[in-house]
Each structure stands twice: as C-alpha cells, then as structure tokens.
Motif scaffolding. Sequence first.
Motif, PDB file in Angstrom:
ATOM      1  N   GLY A  94     -15.689 -22.098   3.201  1.00  0.00           N
ATOM      2  CA  GLY A  94     -14.528 -22.142   2.320  1.00  0.00           C
ATOM      3  C   GLY A  94     -14.049 -23.578   2.216  1.00  0.00           C
ATOM      4  O   GLY A  94     -13.807 -24.229   3.228  1.00  0.00           O
ATOM      5  N   PRO A  98      -6.901 -22.453   1.123  1.00  0.00           N
ATOM      6  CA  PRO A  98      -6.845 -21.645   2.349  1.00  0.00           C
ATOM      7  C   PRO A  98      -6.319 -20.233   2.145  1.00  0.00           C
ATOM      8  O   PRO A  98      -6.784 -19.312   2.821  1.00  0.00           O
ATOM      9  CB  PRO A  98      -5.929 -22.456   3.278  1.00  0.00           C
ATOM     10  N   ASN A 101      -9.423 -18.448   0.840  1.00  0.00           N
ATOM     11  CA  ASN A 101     -10.653 -18.532   1.629  1.00  0.00           C
ATOM     12  C   ASN A 101     -10.526 -18.020   3.062  1.00  0.00           C
ATOM     13  O   ASN A 101     -11.486 -17.473   3.607  1.00  0.00           O
ATOM     14  CB  ASN A 101     -11.163 -19.978   1.650  1.00  0.00           C
ATOM     15  N   LEU A 102      -9.370 -18.200   3.693  1.00  0.00           N
ATOM     16  CA  LEU A 102      -9.279 -17.802   5.100  1.00  0.00           C
ATOM     17  C   LEU A 102      -9.326 -16.289   5.276  1.00  0.00           C
ATOM     18  O   LEU A 102      -9.925 -15.785   6.234  1.00  0.00           O
ATOM     19  CB  LEU A 102      -8.015 -18.394   5.733  1.00  0.00           C
ATOM     20  N   ALA A 105     -12.930 -15.458   4.873  1.00  0.00           N
ATOM     21  CA  ALA A 105     -13.682 -15.866   6.058  1.00  0.00           C
ATOM     22  C   ALA A 105     -13.461 -14.909   7.219  1.00  0.00           C
ATOM     23  O   ALA A 105     -14.403 -14.591   7.969  1.00  0.00           O
ATOM     24  CB  ALA A 105     -13.280 -17.290   6.456  1.00  0.00           C
ATOM     25  N   THR A 115     -18.769 -18.708   9.803  1.00  0.00           N
ATOM     26  CA  THR A 115     -17.797 -19.183   8.820  1.00  0.00           C
ATOM     27  C   THR A 115     -17.320 -20.592   9.164  1.00  0.00           C
ATOM     28  O   THR A 115     -17.100 -20.931  10.320  1.00  0.00           O
ATOM     29  CB  THR A 115     -16.576 -18.249   8.742  1.00  0.00           C
ATOM     30  N   HIS A 117     -14.520 -23.699   7.591  1.00  0.00           N
ATOM     31  CA  HIS A 117     -13.512 -24.097   6.609  1.00  0.00           C
ATOM     32  C   HIS A 117     -13.502 -25.617   6.525  1.00  0.00           C
ATOM     33  O   HIS A 117     -13.433 -26.310   7.537  1.00  0.00           O
ATOM     34  CB  HIS A 117     -12.113 -23.588   6.988  1.00  0.00           C
ATOM     35  N   CYS A 138     -12.420 -18.687  11.645  1.00  0.00           N
ATOM     36  CA  CYS A 138     -13.400 -19.780  11.498  1.00  0.00           C
ATOM     37  C   CYS A 138     -14.208 -20.011  12.766  1.00  0.00           C
ATOM     38  O   CYS A 138     -13.634 -20.153  13.851  1.00  0.00           O
ATOM     39  CB  CYS A 138     -12.686 -21.090  11.141  1.00  0.00           C
TER      40      CYS A 138
END
Length: 377
Positions: A94, A98, A101-102, A105, A115, A117, A138
């Motif tokens: 990602g 955030p 994407n988080l 993830a 994963t 970031h 992550c």
Amino acid sequence: MSRPLTVALVAGEASGDILGAGLMQALRAQHMNVEFVGVGGPRMEAQGLESYFPQERLAVMGLVEVLGRLPELLRRRKRLLQTLLGVRPDVFIGIDAPDFNLDLALKLRRAGIKTVHYVSPSVWAWRQKRVLKIRDACDLMLTLFPFEATFYDAHQVAVRFVGHPLADTIPLEPDRAAARAALDLPQDGLIVALMPGSRGGEVGRLGQLFLAAADRLRSMRPGIRFVVPCASPERRAQLEQMLIGRDLPLTLLDGRSHEALAACNAVLIASGTATLEALLYKRPMVVAYSVAPLTFRILKRLVKSPYVALPNLLAQRLLVPELLQDAATPEAMAQLLSPLLDNGDIQTEGFDAIHRTLRCDASSQAASAVLELVGAN
C-alpha cells in the motif's frame, strides 16, 4: 521457467503513482521475473501495471468529499480485497492512502499474504494509537524520513528507512543561473518565491498575507522581485484576483515550482510537503500556516509534535521560523525573511546535511526491503 513473483500495489494519488513507478522499476531491476497487479496511475501503468480501476477514484481529499464518496470507496475496497484474495500475490504494497490501504492490508495479512506500507501516515504527530493498527496490518513499514523509523522502532513495528526519492533527483547544488534563464528572470538581483499552498483554502487564507508581506519586503529591499508558482489554473485565477490593485514586480508561473525554487534567493512558504522541496533546493525559508480557528484549537490538543514544518521535524530543532495562525502577519514574515536574503547559511548548511541523509537511492532501498521480506532477494 519458475513462477513469477506477483506484487500487488495500490497507490491512491499522483504522488503515490510516482513512488510506485520508481519501486516497480527497481523491483524489476533486482528480480528477473516479476509481475504487478493492483491500482495505480499512468506512471505505474507504464511500468507494466494493469490497474483494476482508475487511480483517480481513490484520490479524495477533505472530510465532506470523503463522506460523499464513502459508499463507492467501500465497494471498491471490498471488490479489490476479493480480487487480491483470489490472486494471492506474494506481497501487497500500500502506497500512502492509509485510510484505504491499511484496512486492506489488515485483511490480506490475516489471510497469510505479506504486507508492506510505503510512506508513513503522520502517526508520530497525532492519533498515535493508530500505530497499533499499523502493527497489526503491516509486516513492514517503509519510511521516507529517519525520525519516522525511530518512532516505529519504539513501538515494535518492523520498519526500514529508505530515504526520499526527491532527495535522489534534486541535485545537491541547484543551478540558479540556469533556472532564472529558463524562467526568463534577470540574472542579478534578489528574487523571493511566494508559495502560499496548492489548495484553494490555503491560498484563500494565506495569499493576501503573503502578498502584503511582499509589499513590506519591497519597501525594505528596493529592486526585489517575486515569483509565484501556481499549482493549477484555478490557483492562478485566485491569485490574479488578489493582485488587483497591487503594484508588485511579480511573475506568476503555471506550475514549475522546482524551477522557481532553484531560481530564488529565499522562500515564503506554506507548511506542507513543498517545504521539503525548498529544503532540498537549499533555499532559506520562512514557514507560515493558518487554518480555521476551531480546527487550530482541536489540532493544538491532538498534535504531539513540537514542530509543524518538515525541515524542523527532520532537524529535530527549530531550523526555520514557523509563523502559525495569528503570528502569521505580513510584518513578521517580512522581518524574518529579510535577513535570510543576506545570510541564510545557518539554514542552508542544515538543509545540505538533511539532503545527504535522505539521499539513499530510495526506490532501490525499498525494492531490496520488499524482496528481503518475501525471501526473493
């Protein structure tokens, strides 16, 4: 032939597209057999990504705008999750974005997919409890700045500081004469860049203040000139309205902010990522910012960092003046900026040291860290 390494990437806006393209190029240079899936823009597509949907569908800024698009964003994330669970990439990366994407993830990691970031959110400054979610989501955080890596180390999050791509591309010694020639500006004399922000709200709050500061600087420094890079046609029109009735030796530019920074002697600049660019161009600066009064009161309670400007965060000291809210007056801006036109060495020596710290071949460093994580280096 062995199965290709499958890398999923999701970049939510133009800056992420630049980072993603650099990372993809570096991954291909370090691993012979790699394929890319996910969401990106034209630069990532040029590196071989077939984007599942247009990147601009994720590029939303502002609370009201996000709320208006929330149902679509949630639908797209749900479908993207299902698609990636079917593809089962070797790693998901990602890039910034955030909030989108988080969560993605977290679900992919729970399904056994590695994963990463890339680009830390400002968790070190406010809403620090987000680090708990990041730790769960992550396998690896890639940071652009060293102080971010220090924060994650302290919170037991696997992290790698990789440097900043801009520090790799901006020369250590910018060519002022060439930039002035390119912009058709005089080679002699003092030039100040005014950079009141890239968004309408920022320019609305700071534009008149910056122009008033320019008036005061002109009275203190006869012969001084000003240059203003405009982020968009809308910002140019906004500034043209503000210039009505003013008699300033000022050049408006369509974009070309890097050339403006290379050409100038000093900068009056809004707090934000542009301050990093000014730092990398070694231009002394005064940083100013203003938000709505209620927003400022809320942020004062939430923000844990002692500084706002990126140069100060990177230096871990007050390297450049910060004028916030009521302190951001034209008089204060002019009084602080004027001496920097003669002697900005204290700032620029600090800028040079920071530039060298950030100049790490970021894309290659990030690619190495990703390949090491998946055991493919």
